[in-house]
Design a protein around this motif. Structure first.
Motif, short mmCIF file in Angstrom:
data_model
loop_
_atom_site.label_atom_id
_atom_site.label_comp_id
_atom_site.label_asym_id
_atom_site.label_seq_id
_atom_site.Cartn_x
_atom_site.Cartn_y
_atom_site.Cartn_z
N LEU A 113 33.44 42.92 32.53
CA LEU A 113 32.29 42.12 32.97
C LEU A 113 32.14 40.95 32.00
O LEU A 113 32.10 41.15 30.79
CB LEU A 113 31.03 42.99 32.96
N LYS A 114 32.11 39.73 32.55
CA LYS A 114 32.02 38.54 31.68
C LYS A 114 30.89 37.64 32.17
O LYS A 114 30.73 37.45 33.38
CB LYS A 114 33.33 37.73 31.76
N THR A 115 30.17 37.03 31.25
CA THR A 115 29.14 36.07 31.66
C THR A 115 29.85 34.87 32.30
O THR A 115 30.96 34.51 31.90
CB THR A 115 28.31 35.57 30.46
N GLY A 151 30.13 37.96 25.12
CA GLY A 151 29.64 37.95 26.50
C GLY A 151 30.55 38.73 27.43
O GLY A 151 30.64 38.41 28.61
N GLN A 152 31.25 39.75 26.89
CA GLN A 152 32.16 40.56 27.71
C GLN A 152 31.94 42.04 27.42
O GLN A 152 31.72 42.42 26.28
CB GLN A 152 33.62 40.25 27.39
N VAL A 153 32.04 42.85 28.47
CA VAL A 153 31.94 44.30 28.32
C VAL A 153 33.00 44.94 29.21
O VAL A 153 33.15 44.56 30.37
CB VAL A 153 30.56 44.81 28.79
N PHE A 196 40.54 44.98 35.66
CA PHE A 196 41.38 44.95 34.47
C PHE A 196 42.83 44.72 34.89
O PHE A 196 43.33 45.37 35.79
CB PHE A 196 41.24 46.26 33.70
N VAL A 197 43.48 43.75 34.26
CA VAL A 197 44.85 43.39 34.63
C VAL A 197 45.82 44.13 33.71
O VAL A 197 45.73 44.01 32.49
CB VAL A 197 45.06 41.86 34.50
N ALA A 198 46.74 44.89 34.32
CA ALA A 198 47.73 45.62 33.52
C ALA A 198 48.89 44.66 33.22
O ALA A 198 49.93 44.70 33.86
CB ALA A 198 48.23 46.84 34.28
N ALA A 232 52.26 40.84 29.01
CA ALA A 232 52.05 39.94 27.87
C ALA A 232 51.08 38.86 28.30
O ALA A 232 50.79 38.72 29.49
CB ALA A 232 53.38 39.32 27.45
N GLU A 233 50.57 38.11 27.33
CA GLU A 233 49.69 36.97 27.64
C GLU A 233 50.36 35.69 27.16
O GLU A 233 51.06 35.68 26.16
CB GLU A 233 48.35 37.13 26.93
N PHE A 234 50.11 34.61 27.92
CA PHE A 234 50.64 33.31 27.50
C PHE A 234 49.70 32.20 27.95
O PHE A 234 48.77 32.44 28.73
CB PHE A 234 52.06 33.08 28.02
N ASN A 291 43.97 33.62 33.95
CA ASN A 291 42.78 34.19 33.29
C ASN A 291 41.67 33.15 33.18
O ASN A 291 40.65 33.26 33.82
CB ASN A 291 43.15 34.78 31.92
N GLU A 292 41.89 32.12 32.37
CA GLU A 292 40.83 31.12 32.23
C GLU A 292 41.43 29.80 31.76
O GLU A 292 42.59 29.75 31.35
CB GLU A 292 39.76 31.59 31.25
N MET A 293 40.61 28.75 31.85
CA MET A 293 41.10 27.46 31.38
C MET A 293 40.13 26.82 30.41
O MET A 293 38.94 27.16 30.39
CB MET A 293 41.40 26.53 32.55
P1 AMP Z 1 38.89 35.82 27.78
O1 AMP Z 1 37.74 35.42 26.92
O2 AMP Z 1 38.56 35.90 29.22
O3 AMP Z 1 40.12 35.00 27.49
O4 AMP Z 1 39.27 37.31 27.30
C1 AMP Z 1 39.77 37.58 26.00
C2 AMP Z 1 40.89 38.57 26.06
O5 AMP Z 1 40.44 39.82 26.63
C3 AMP Z 1 42.06 38.16 26.95
O6 AMP Z 1 42.93 37.28 26.31
C4 AMP Z 1 42.68 39.52 27.24
O7 AMP Z 1 43.41 40.00 26.12
C5 AMP Z 1 41.46 40.40 27.43
N1 AMP Z 1 41.05 40.35 28.86
C6 AMP Z 1 40.13 39.53 29.40
N2 AMP Z 1 40.02 39.73 30.74
C7 AMP Z 1 40.91 40.69 31.05
C8 AMP Z 1 41.29 41.33 32.27
N3 AMP Z 1 40.71 41.02 33.45
N4 AMP Z 1 42.26 42.26 32.22
C9 AMP Z 1 42.84 42.60 31.04
N5 AMP Z 1 42.53 42.04 29.86
C10 AMP Z 1 41.58 41.09 29.85
#
Ligand code: AMP
Length: 362
Positions: free
Chosen positions: A152-154, A163-165, A190-192, A195-197, A273-275
């Protein structure tokens, strides 16, 4: 010597206004100084990493319209290093004000987690499954639909895991809703990921685009720990698709400056994920690891100068953040002849606070 046909809109010697006084502003101001620009930082706090390296600074809240108007009069172009800046005061600056680059339109999309997902999906990207949530009741319903672990994100104002739970279908939605302050939110499945890039690009005022190698990013507790190029493996295989998407997003926003898109590399393809409409922590390696850094290309882009090469300077680069008391590693890092140490001059090293970073090229 300036190539014929290149229009210089804001030549070296001019003043760049930077909204936000953190480490991104500091590194922007340092890159700008190298090209002969002066910087004027607008920062609501009494001091900050960027104010210490700027020619001038204004100490006022972001929504102080009179202070913003004076700041606008004192600079030739306005940019920002932080996306949680109120958009309306920037839009209200009026026709006589210097250009705001990237435009408030980029800022408006990127500061809203729901809007950025819709925008990127509109350009062919795939965000995680998500639900807009405006109450604990809506959160309960969305959790039921998700049927698995979620985040959950604001919608507005979150960063670095704030701001995340994280929660699962059996968890108490009222507690999660209270934990994020009962503010408008997005529930994400939640995304399985494997890796992240991230994809970091600079887009010039003329529409030219330069993109760096996509770094492999490793987070700890929601905060970036390490970025590395070349990323290798699945990321290398997905970088071209993600980079093309980022280019379409930048063009659709008519973005001028650096734009960063973060992705999860999944077996089925890249998940957006985000920009961020700005220089990014996962691009700090470009200072020593690329011919032109993200900071310099941001300055070039917003000033209407041609972009510099984004090619790697060595075989690769690795950047590690120095959080909290990790900044105390400076003697050991200075003794490593290959380490490029950056300290942001922050006096207080709270846990998780970004105090500096270190890059190795090679
Ligand atoms: P964010 O602030 O949205 O970039 O979230 C910070 C980090 O939390 C991300 O880089 C991921 O490692 C993890 N994360 C955020 N959202 C997810 C998601 N939907 N599924 C899995 N991991 C997440």
């Amino acid at each position: 010597m300036i190539a014929p046909g290149v229009t210089i809109s804001i030549a070296p010697g001019a003043t760049i206004g930077i909204i936000g006084g953190g480490q991104l502003g500091r590194m922007l101001a340092m890159a700008a100084a190298r090209l002969g620009y002066r910087c004027h930082v607008f920062h609501p706090e009494a001091s900050g990493p960027a104010t210490e390296v700027a020619a001038e600074w204004t100490h006022a809240p972001y929504d102080d319209r009179a202070a913003l108007a004076r700041f606008a009069e004192a600079v030739n172009v306005i940019t920002y290093e932080f996306e949680n800046v109120p958009v309306e005061p920037l839009e209200a600056l009026g026709a006589g004000a210097p250009p705001v680059r990237p435009s408030p339109g980029s800022l408006r999309v990127a500061q809203d987690r729901l809007a950025e997902k819709a925008f990127v999906a509109g350009q062919g990207g795939t965000p995680a499954r998500h639900w807009a949530v405006g109450s604990a009741g809506e959160l309960r319903a969305a959790l039921g639909e998700a049927g698995g672990p979620c985040v959950l994100k604001t919608r507005w104002g979150g960063y670095d895991g704030h701001g995340q739970v994280r929660l699962s279908p059996g968890d108490n939605p009222a507690a999660a809703w209270a934990a994020i302050g009962g503010r408008p939110a997005v529930l994400e499945a939640f995304v399985a990921f494997e890796a992240e890039f991230s994809v970091i690009l600079a887009r010039g005022a003329d529409g030219a685009v330069a993109t760096w190698a996509a770094p492999h990013n490793v987070h700890r507790g929601g905060i970036l720990h390490r970025s590395e190029v070349p990323a290798g493996g699945l990321i290398e295989a997905q970088a071209a698709e993600a980079t093309a998407l980022a280019g379409r997003v930048a063009a659709a926003l008519d973005h001028v400056g650096v734009l960063t898109l973060e992705f999860f590399a999944c077996a089925g393809g890249p998940v957006f994920n985000e920009m961020a409409p700005r220089v990014h922590n996962s691009g700090h390696w470009t200072i020593e690891g690329a011919v032109t850094s993200q900071f310099e290309n941001h300055v070039r882009a917003i000033c209407g100068l041609p972009l510099g090469s984004t090619a790697l300077r060595g075989a690769g680069a690795r950047m590690e953040n120095l959080l909290g008391d990790e900044a105390g590693r400076w003697p050991e890092l200075l003794a490593d002849g290959q380490a490029h140490l950056h300290l942001y001059g922050k006096r207080e090293g709270r846990p998780g606070r970004k105090m500096g970073h270190v890059t190795w090229v090679g």
